[in-house]
Structures are given as C-alpha cells and as structure tokens.
Design a protein around this motif. Structure first.
Motif, PDB file in Angstrom:
ATOM      1  N   THR A 109       2.887  -2.734 -15.988  1.00 37.94           N
ATOM      2  CA  THR A 109       3.122  -3.764 -14.964  1.00 37.94           C
ATOM      3  C   THR A 109       2.457  -3.403 -13.641  1.00 37.94           C
ATOM      4  O   THR A 109       2.463  -4.208 -12.703  1.00 37.94           O
ATOM      5  CB  THR A 109       4.641  -3.958 -14.712  1.00 37.94           C
ATOM      6  OG1 THR A 109       5.201  -2.732 -14.218  1.00 37.94           O
ATOM      7  CG2 THR A 109       5.348  -4.374 -15.984  1.00 37.94           C
ATOM      8  N   ARG A 110       1.880  -2.215 -13.571  1.00 37.02           N
ATOM      9  CA  ARG A 110       1.199  -1.804 -12.345  1.00 37.02           C
ATOM     10  C   ARG A 110       0.152  -2.803 -11.869  1.00 37.02           C
ATOM     11  O   ARG A 110       0.033  -3.051 -10.662  1.00 37.02           O
ATOM     12  CB  ARG A 110       0.562  -0.422 -12.534  1.00 37.02           C
ATOM     13  CG  ARG A 110       1.526   0.726 -12.321  1.00 37.02           C
ATOM     14  CD  ARG A 110       0.928   2.060 -12.665  1.00 37.02           C
ATOM     15  NE  ARG A 110      -0.389   2.272 -12.082  1.00 37.02           N
ATOM     16  CZ  ARG A 110      -1.044   3.423 -12.185  1.00 37.02           C
ATOM     17  NH1 ARG A 110      -0.518   4.446 -12.840  1.00 37.02           N
ATOM     18  NH2 ARG A 110      -2.242   3.562 -11.629  1.00 37.02           N
ATOM     19  N   TRP A 113       1.400  -5.432  -9.343  1.00 35.68           N
ATOM     20  CA  TRP A 113       1.556  -5.004  -7.955  1.00 35.68           C
ATOM     21  C   TRP A 113       0.189  -4.734  -7.327  1.00 35.68           C
ATOM     22  O   TRP A 113      -0.020  -4.995  -6.128  1.00 35.68           O
ATOM     23  CB  TRP A 113       2.433  -3.758  -7.889  1.00 35.68           C
ATOM     24  CG  TRP A 113       3.708  -3.936  -8.653  1.00 35.68           C
ATOM     25  CD1 TRP A 113       4.078  -3.309  -9.811  1.00 35.68           C
ATOM     26  CD2 TRP A 113       4.767  -4.847  -8.344  1.00 35.68           C
ATOM     27  NE1 TRP A 113       5.294  -3.764 -10.238  1.00 35.68           N
ATOM     28  CE2 TRP A 113       5.746  -4.709  -9.362  1.00 35.68           C
ATOM     29  CE3 TRP A 113       4.990  -5.764  -7.312  1.00 35.68           C
ATOM     30  CZ2 TRP A 113       6.919  -5.449  -9.373  1.00 35.68           C
ATOM     31  CZ3 TRP A 113       6.159  -6.507  -7.326  1.00 35.68           C
ATOM     32  CH2 TRP A 113       7.106  -6.339  -8.340  1.00 35.68           C
ATOM     33  N   THR A 114      -0.736  -4.213  -8.124  1.00 42.13           N
ATOM     34  CA  THR A 114      -2.089  -4.014  -7.626  1.00 42.13           C
ATOM     35  C   THR A 114      -2.741  -5.352  -7.303  1.00 42.13           C
ATOM     36  O   THR A 114      -3.487  -5.479  -6.322  1.00 42.13           O
ATOM     37  CB  THR A 114      -2.942  -3.263  -8.670  1.00 42.13           C
ATOM     38  OG1 THR A 114      -2.300  -2.026  -9.004  1.00 42.13           O
ATOM     39  CG2 THR A 114      -4.327  -2.972  -8.125  1.00 42.13           C
ATOM     40  N   VAL A 116      -1.274  -8.091  -6.264  1.00 42.77           N
ATOM     41  CA  VAL A 116      -0.745  -8.570  -4.982  1.00 42.77           C
ATOM     42  C   VAL A 116      -1.466  -7.884  -3.826  1.00 42.77           C
ATOM     43  O   VAL A 116      -1.879  -8.533  -2.853  1.00 42.77           O
ATOM     44  CB  VAL A 116       0.780  -8.311  -4.901  1.00 42.77           C
ATOM     45  CG1 VAL A 116       1.300  -8.673  -3.521  1.00 42.77           C
ATOM     46  CG2 VAL A 116       1.509  -9.108  -5.977  1.00 42.77           C
ATOM     47  N   ILE A 172       5.141   2.091  -8.679  1.00 43.41           N
ATOM     48  CA  ILE A 172       4.849   1.673  -7.301  1.00 43.41           C
ATOM     49  C   ILE A 172       3.765   2.551  -6.679  1.00 43.41           C
ATOM     50  O   ILE A 172       2.797   2.061  -6.092  1.00 43.41           O
ATOM     51  CB  ILE A 172       6.129   1.717  -6.453  1.00 43.41           C
ATOM     52  CG1 ILE A 172       7.137   0.673  -6.961  1.00 43.41           C
ATOM     53  CG2 ILE A 172       5.806   1.466  -4.984  1.00 43.41           C
ATOM     54  CD1 ILE A 172       8.485   0.750  -6.288  1.00 43.41           C
ATOM     55  N   SER A 175       0.387   1.911  -8.232  1.00 40.61           N
ATOM     56  CA  SER A 175      -0.246   0.682  -7.736  1.00 40.61           C
ATOM     57  C   SER A 175      -0.951   0.934  -6.413  1.00 40.61           C
ATOM     58  O   SER A 175      -2.068   0.445  -6.189  1.00 40.61           O
ATOM     59  CB  SER A 175       0.812  -0.410  -7.563  1.00 40.61           C
ATOM     60  OG  SER A 175       1.447  -0.702  -8.798  1.00 40.61           O
ATOM     61  N   CYS A 176      -0.314   1.693  -5.547  1.00 44.61           N
ATOM     62  CA  CYS A 176      -0.946   2.057  -4.278  1.00 44.61           C
ATOM     63  C   CYS A 176      -2.208   2.889  -4.524  1.00 44.61           C
ATOM     64  O   CYS A 176      -3.215   2.740  -3.816  1.00 44.61           O
ATOM     65  CB  CYS A 176       0.025   2.846  -3.407  1.00 44.61           C
ATOM     66  SG  CYS A 176       1.481   1.913  -2.890  1.00 44.61           S
TER      67      CYS A 176
END
Length: 311
Positions: A109-110, A113-114, A116, A172, A175-176
């Motif tokens: 699911t990363r 968030w990436t 976004v 999280i 994703s960063c």
C-alpha cells in the motif's frame, strides 16, 4: 518506456527479496539478519567502487562506474540511509512475526501514500490508464488486507498489536523514502547514491547491532555470551543482499529518467508482492487461497494498465 521496464525488473527482484527475508528470519534474529545482509550488500558494492577509483577510464565505459560526491551529496545520502534503515527495522520486525501474505500486501500500500506525495509535492499528473492501474492494484491489495469477518474489536486488537504498528511505521517511512529518492535522483548519480547510502547503512546497522546485543546481554546477565553472529540459512541472507542490490540499482536508474513518475514506478515496484503471494500459497500453504488469487489477478491487471498508460 525504458523506465517502465526497469520498474518491472525491480519489482521482480523485490519479490524474491521478500521471500529470502522470510526464509532467513525463520531461525535468526531481526538485527542479525539485517546487519549481515547490509554487510553483504556493502561487500558487493565495494567492488565497483574500488574499480572506479583504480581504473576509472575503464569503468566510465560501463554502467557500473561510481562517480565521486561532494559533502552536500554525502549529507543527503546519509539522511537517506537513516530513513531506509528505520523503515527496514520496522518491516523486519513485522515480517518475522506476521505471515508473509499479510506483510507483503500491507507493504504494497506504500504506493498509495507515495502517490499522494507525488501529486502534492512534485505535481505529477496521471492519465486515465495510469489512474485505472493504480486504483486496481491498490484496491486489490486493500481488499485482501481486511477480512470479511473482521469486527471492530478484532480491528482494534490488530491496531494494538505492536507488530502491526511496526508494519504501519515501515509503510509510512518507506513512502517518504520514495519521494526522497525522486528528489535525489534528479541531482546525483544513481550508482553513487546506492553505494554510499549502503555503506552508511552498514555503519549505522553495526552501531544498532552492538547496542541491541549489549542490551540483551545486560538484561539476561550473560555478558560472557556476547557472540558476534549466530546465523543459520546463510544462503538466504546472501540472496537478500543480491536481490536488494539488483532491485535498488534498476529502481534508481528508472527514477533518473526525466520522464519517470515516482507514483507509477512505486506502484509497479510493489507489484512484486505477487511473488510473495505465490510463495505463501504454494510453499507455506497459507489460508484463504482464493481470496489471495483474486487479489493477485487484480494487482496484475493494475500493472498491465500502468504499463499501457506509460507507453
């Protein structure tokens, strides 16, 4: 188109990397496996670095040449090492205590968030096919991640489980890391970043390993039993390093393409979770086979849409 092919190659390597991690963690501690694999990776990458310094004229004509970096580049690379290593520690903790068919989909699911971050920070715009691909892939993963009979009480129990918390933090932070990678690949050579950030990781991991071992020795009052390494499944640990080095190299090379999109590359790369699905079903005989098969089909369909939209 080349960057899309590289993203698929990275996904393939990442899938086998996940399987190697699961095998290596069966009878080994997280900190030992992570430290050993990072050291192996450093050993692999030390070869092109040394050759680039000893015979630079020869290496410049190959795709393995490692250029030098200035102090600012090293600082940013060190920050990348800290981000990646913290994500890995949480991910390894989760993988050791949770089924691979749970960890792989959650980690996949990363890209959501990436995506976004890519839309907000880099202003990326997806076409219709790419939106369909991202929606199919991430939707299939999310559909698998939550069981039909999951009650509110069970969901709260999962959230309170420290290994699910570790998995969430890994996602999280990871994703960063993807967004940070795009920033760096627009400014530095991918080989230099990979080599130096792996070396910094090795240094950081050795410090972490020493601190954990000291803490365990003091807690158990067994200071005389402070062993260097107690590892089994050495081949699996070596494969972790090999597949990771290959996956990271082609991934960073893909991001260096001016036309590449981190939202698309990240989603394709996480498509490697299909390999983890297949391994869990065939070799580990994990439960809910049809649900996982449907999820795999959805992910593959999403990857096909992404490929079509990126042509």
């Amino acid at each position: 188109m080349t960057w899309v092919i590289l993203a698929f190659v990275s996904a393939l390597c990442l899938g086998f990397y996940d399987i190697s991690k699961k095998i290596a963690l069966r009878d080994n501690s997280v900190v030992d496996v992570l430290t050993a694999s990072v050291l192996f990776s450093s050993g692999i990458l030390a070869v092109p670095l040394m050759l680039s310094r000893c015979i630079p004229d020869v290496m410049m004509d190959t795709p393995f040449y490692v250029p030098t970096m200035d102090a600012y580049g090293h600082l940013l690379t060190f920050v990348k090492s800290c981000i990646v290593l913290s994500s890995w520690i949480f991910a390894y903790m989760a993988l050791k205590h949770l089924p691979i068919s749970v960890v792989s989909p959650w980690q996949a699911t990363r890209p959501m968030w990436t995506l976004v971050g890519a839309l907000i920070i880099f202003g990326e715009h997806l076409n219709l096919w790419q939106w369909m691909g991202v929606t199919l892939a991430i939707g299939s993963i999310l559909a698998f991640s939550f069981k039909k009979n999951t009650s509110i009480a069970n969901l709260k129990s999962q959230i309170k489980n420290r290994y699910y918390i570790a998995l969430t933090l890994a996602i999280i932070i990871g994703s960063c890391s993807g967004l940070y990678d795009k920033y760096m690949m627009r400014r530095f050579d991918h080989n230099a970043v990979q080599v130096y950030y792996t070396f910094y990781q090795a240094l950081l991991m050795m410090v972490t390993w020493w601190a954990v071992k000291r803490h365990r020795a003091k807690r158990s009052y067994e200071k005389r039993q402070f062993h260097i390494f107690q590892l089994t499944n050495i081949p699996a640990i070596v494969l972790i390093s090999v597949f990771l080095v290959m996956s990271d190299n082609v991934y960073m090379l893909a991001l260096q393409d001016p036309d590449s999109m981190i939202a698309v590359v990240s989603t394709i790369r996480r498509g490697g979770t299909v390999i983890g699905f297949a391994y869990g079903l065939v070799f580990l005989k994990e439960q809910d086979p049809w649900k996982k098969i449907l999820s795999m089909i959805g992910i593959l369909a999403g990857l096909v849409c992404l490929a079509i939209g990126s042509l």
